[in-house]
Design a protein around this motif. Structure first.
Motif, PDB file in Angstrom:
ATOM      1  N   VAL A   8      74.462  69.024  25.436  1.00 22.92           N
ATOM      2  CA  VAL A   8      75.310  69.426  24.311  1.00 22.92           C
ATOM      3  C   VAL A   8      74.840  68.707  23.056  1.00 22.92           C
ATOM      4  O   VAL A   8      74.137  67.702  23.127  1.00 22.92           O
ATOM      5  N   GLU A   9      75.243  69.224  21.923  1.00 23.50           N
ATOM      6  CA  GLU A   9      75.068  68.544  20.649  1.00 23.50           C
ATOM      7  C   GLU A   9      76.453  68.137  20.171  1.00 23.50           C
ATOM      8  O   GLU A   9      77.368  68.963  20.148  1.00 23.50           O
ATOM      9  N   ILE A  10      76.623  66.870  19.831  1.00 25.78           N
ATOM     10  CA  ILE A  10      77.905  66.367  19.341  1.00 25.78           C
ATOM     11  C   ILE A  10      77.747  65.997  17.878  1.00 25.78           C
ATOM     12  O   ILE A  10      76.755  65.373  17.492  1.00 25.78           O
ATOM     13  N   LYS A  11      78.734  66.373  17.080  1.00 24.70           N
ATOM     14  CA  LYS A  11      78.678  66.124  15.641  1.00 24.70           C
ATOM     15  C   LYS A  11      79.156  64.715  15.319  1.00 24.70           C
ATOM     16  O   LYS A  11      80.239  64.313  15.732  1.00 24.70           O
ATOM     17  N   PHE A  12      78.329  63.983  14.597  1.00 21.52           N
ATOM     18  CA  PHE A  12      78.675  62.663  14.068  1.00 21.52           C
ATOM     19  C   PHE A  12      78.480  62.728  12.567  1.00 21.52           C
ATOM     20  O   PHE A  12      77.360  62.975  12.108  1.00 21.52           O
ATOM     21  N   GLN A  13      79.570  62.518  11.840  1.00 25.29           N
ATOM     22  CA  GLN A  13      79.590  62.678  10.387  1.00 25.29           C
ATOM     23  C   GLN A  13      79.116  64.088  10.058  1.00 25.29           C
ATOM     24  O   GLN A  13      79.810  65.032  10.343  1.00 25.29           O
ATOM     25  N   SER A  14      77.919  64.275   9.518  1.00 24.75           N
ATOM     26  CA  SER A  14      77.485  65.631   9.166  1.00 24.75           C
ATOM     27  C   SER A  14      76.315  66.121  10.004  1.00 24.75           C
ATOM     28  O   SER A  14      75.780  67.191   9.765  1.00 24.75           O
ATOM     29  N   ASP A  15      75.903  65.336  11.016  1.00 32.43           N
ATOM     30  CA  ASP A  15      74.750  65.696  11.846  1.00 32.43           C
ATOM     31  C   ASP A  15      75.150  65.921  13.296  1.00 32.43           C
ATOM     32  O   ASP A  15      76.056  65.287  13.812  1.00 32.43           O
ATOM     33  N   TYR A  16      74.426  66.831  13.950  1.00 33.04           N
ATOM     34  CA  TYR A  16      74.575  67.032  15.391  1.00 33.04           C
ATOM     35  C   TYR A  16      73.444  66.293  16.101  1.00 33.04           C
ATOM     36  O   TYR A  16      72.284  66.397  15.715  1.00 33.04           O
ATOM     37  N   LEU A  17      73.788  65.534  17.150  1.00 33.22           N
ATOM     38  CA  LEU A  17      72.812  64.810  17.944  1.00 33.22           C
ATOM     39  C   LEU A  17      72.828  65.358  19.371  1.00 33.22           C
ATOM     40  O   LEU A  17      73.876  65.737  19.889  1.00 33.22           O
ATOM     41  N   ASN A  18      71.665  65.373  20.016  1.00 29.14           N
ATOM     42  CA  ASN A  18      71.531  65.892  21.383  1.00 29.14           C
ATOM     43  C   ASN A  18      71.943  64.852  22.416  1.00 29.14           C
ATOM     44  O   ASN A  18      71.471  63.713  22.364  1.00 29.14           O
ATOM     45  N   PHE A  19      72.799  65.258  23.348  1.00 28.43           N
ATOM     46  CA  PHE A  19      73.280  64.387  24.418  1.00 28.43           C
ATOM     47  C   PHE A  19      73.224  65.125  25.750  1.00 28.43           C
ATOM     48  O   PHE A  19      73.239  66.348  25.795  1.00 28.43           O
ATOM     49  N   ILE A  20      73.221  64.343  26.820  1.00 31.04           N
ATOM     50  CA  ILE A  20      73.385  64.861  28.176  1.00 31.04           C
ATOM     51  C   ILE A  20      74.670  64.242  28.722  1.00 31.04           C
ATOM     52  O   ILE A  20      74.878  63.028  28.620  1.00 31.04           O
ATOM     53  N   ILE A  21      75.535  65.062  29.303  1.00 34.22           N
ATOM     54  CA  ILE A  21      76.808  64.582  29.823  1.00 34.22           C
ATOM     55  C   ILE A  21      76.619  64.047  31.246  1.00 34.22           C
ATOM     56  O   ILE A  21      75.915  64.646  32.057  1.00 34.22           O
ATOM     57  N   GLY A  22      77.259  62.915  31.510  1.00 33.20           N
ATOM     58  CA  GLY A  22      77.203  62.311  32.833  1.00 33.20           C
ATOM     59  C   GLY A  22      78.585  61.882  33.289  1.00 33.20           C
ATOM     60  O   GLY A  22      79.539  61.879  32.511  1.00 33.20           O
ATOM     61  N   LYS A  23      78.688  61.521  34.562  1.00 33.11           N
ATOM     62  CA  LYS A  23      79.965  61.091  35.121  1.00 33.11           C
ATOM     63  C   LYS A  23      79.717  59.956  36.101  1.00 33.11           C
ATOM     64  O   LYS A  23      78.807  60.021  36.924  1.00 33.11           O
ATOM     65  N   ASP A  24      80.537  58.919  35.991  1.00 30.81           N
ATOM     66  CA  ASP A  24      80.483  57.782  36.903  1.00 30.81           C
ATOM     67  C   ASP A  24      81.897  57.596  37.443  1.00 30.81           C
ATOM     68  O   ASP A  24      82.758  57.061  36.746  1.00 30.81           O
ATOM     69  N   TYR A  25      82.134  58.088  38.655  1.00 26.56           N
ATOM     70  CA  TYR A  25      83.478  58.134  39.248  1.00 26.56           C
ATOM     71  C   TYR A  25      84.375  58.961  38.349  1.00 26.56           C
ATOM     72  O   TYR A  25      84.106  60.135  38.165  1.00 26.56           O
ATOM     73  N   ASP A  26      85.414  58.375  37.734  1.00 23.11           N
ATOM     74  CA  ASP A  26      86.304  59.140  36.860  1.00 23.11           C
ATOM     75  C   ASP A  26      85.945  58.999  35.385  1.00 23.11           C
ATOM     76  O   ASP A  26      86.618  59.570  34.532  1.00 23.11           O
TER      77      ASP A  26
END
Length: 84
Positions: A30-48
Motif C-alpha cells: 500500500v501507499e500511505i499518505k504522510f503530509q503531502s506525499d505517499y510512501l510505499n509500505f508492506i503490511i505485516g502482522k505479529d500476533y495481534d
C-alpha cells in the motif's frame, strides 16, 4: 491506483474505497499518505499487532484509533467473501 482510507475493525484492518470495504492482509503493498506525499509500505502482522514496513528495514505499528489515507492497486483488493 485507488484512493481510500484504512481503519481498524477490532483486531483486523479494513480499507474503505467509497462505500466498499476490503480486507487488509499480510504482505499487502500500500501507499500511505504522510503530509503531502505517499510512501510505499508492506503490511505485516505479529500476533495481534499490525505494522507497516518501509524499504524493508523501518517499521511502525498501526494504531487502532488512527485513520490512514492510502492508495492501493486494484488487483490487491479483496473482499471478505473472496477469502472465505
Amino acid at each position: 491506483m485507488k484512493e481510500g482510507i484504512m481503519i481498524s475493525n477490532h483486531n483486523a484492518w479494513q480499507i474503505w474505497i467509497g462505500q466498499e470495504a476490503f480486507i487488509v492482509y499480510e504482505g499487502m503493498p500500500v501507499e500511505i499518505k504522510f503530509q503531502s506525499d505517499y510512501l510505499n509500505f508492506i503490511i505485516g502482522k505479529d500476533y495481534d499487532d499490525w505494522f507497516v514496513m518501509y524499504k524493508g528495514s523501518v517499521a511502525f505499528n498501526l494504531r487502532h484509533p488512527d485513520v490512514y489515507k492510502i492508495r492501493v492497486a486494484p488487483i490487491e483488493l479483496m473482499r471478505e467473501e473472496d477469502v472465505f
